[in-house]
Design an enzyme around this catalytic site. Sequence first.
Site, PDB file in Angstrom:
ATOM      1  N   GLU A 293       0.788  -1.100   0.244  1.00  0.00           N
ATOM      2  CA  GLU A 293       0.279  -0.061   0.241  1.00  0.00           C
ATOM      3  C   GLU A 293       0.517   1.098   0.328  1.00  0.00           C
ATOM      4  OE1 GLU A 293      -2.628  -0.241   3.804  1.00  0.00           O
ATOM      5  OE2 GLU A 293      -3.843  -1.917   2.640  1.00  0.00           O
TER       6      GLU A 293
ATOM      7  N   ASP B  85      -5.870   9.133   9.952  1.00  0.00           N
ATOM      8  CA  ASP B  85      -4.577   8.395  10.112  1.00  0.00           C
ATOM      9  C   ASP B  85      -4.051   8.832  11.831  1.00  0.00           C
ATOM     10  OD1 ASP B  85      -4.316   7.194   7.692  1.00  0.00           O
ATOM     11  OD2 ASP B  85      -3.675   9.675   6.996  1.00  0.00           O
TER      12      ASP B  85
ATOM     13  N   TYR C  22     -10.732  -5.127   3.136  1.00  0.00           N
ATOM     14  CA  TYR C  22      -9.681  -4.233   4.711  1.00  0.00           C
ATOM     15  C   TYR C  22     -10.018  -4.540   6.476  1.00  0.00           C
ATOM     16  CZ  TYR C  22      -6.338  -1.377   6.710  1.00  0.00           C
ATOM     17  OH  TYR C  22      -5.088  -1.542   7.461  1.00  0.00           O
TER      18      TYR C  22
END
Length: 284
Positions: free
Chosen positions: A59, A70, A185
Amino acid sequence: MPEEMRKFMSTTRIDTRFKALAAEGRPALVTYLMGGDPDLETSQKILDGLPDAGADLIELGMPFSDPMADGPVIQVAGHRALENGQTLQKTLDMVTAFRKKDNDTPIILMGYYNPIYIYGVDRFIAAALEAGVDGLIVVDLPAEEDAEFCIPALEAGLNFIRLTTPTTDDKRLPTVLKNTSGFVYYVSMTGITGAVIKDRGAVGDAVKRIKSHTDLPVAVGFGIKTADDAAAIGKDADGVVVGTVVVNAIAESLNDGKATPETPGAVHALVRSLADGVHRARAG
């Protein structure tokens, strides 16, 4: 992914890699790297060396100024990259350079929709395909907005990978999975990247639940920091995703915020350790 969308998709590197690893009887190691961190030249060296270090899929982060999902380690990495002049075009160029040496390892671009929107959706899809990108993870585009970007990307031949979380219940899951391709995911916890997995058993149960809704591979990320973590999660998951710990290895190798000759090697050594964990996940 519904049948009407499957007709658009040819077999991708992602499909091929997961099928090959399933035949080997082991999960994939999926490693995350922020494009351009800490600088373009060093980032390219790290990217180019990941497959030999044991990464099965990569990724590649697209730096963005407001990365809301994040954690602090990856946020700082994105800012380092942006401060050193990284752009979306330069991230695509990294993939082009990588493909001159490696035509097999899948690369997934991961990030936020704003830079893609500014670049232009059609232009971005064409440029991504030309560079050799295999899939996309766009964390801030909900399934309800698939017509905006997901459907055009699928029609062009790019896998579109969705995130699911512990709060994605059985009612919501079919909507999330509808146009997902490549793999699913599973984010092993709520919150931001870089936290610690507290209940590995619950992760295994979640993987089984997702698999009851799809035949796609399920990769687990968030909270995987060591080879032992990778081995434990890999017992249930089709893939183990490591990001914060890889980016942190870059940060710890820097001198006064700048790359050193040891920076690529530090990352590759860590990835080799994580790959060892993945390889022994189902041994014996």
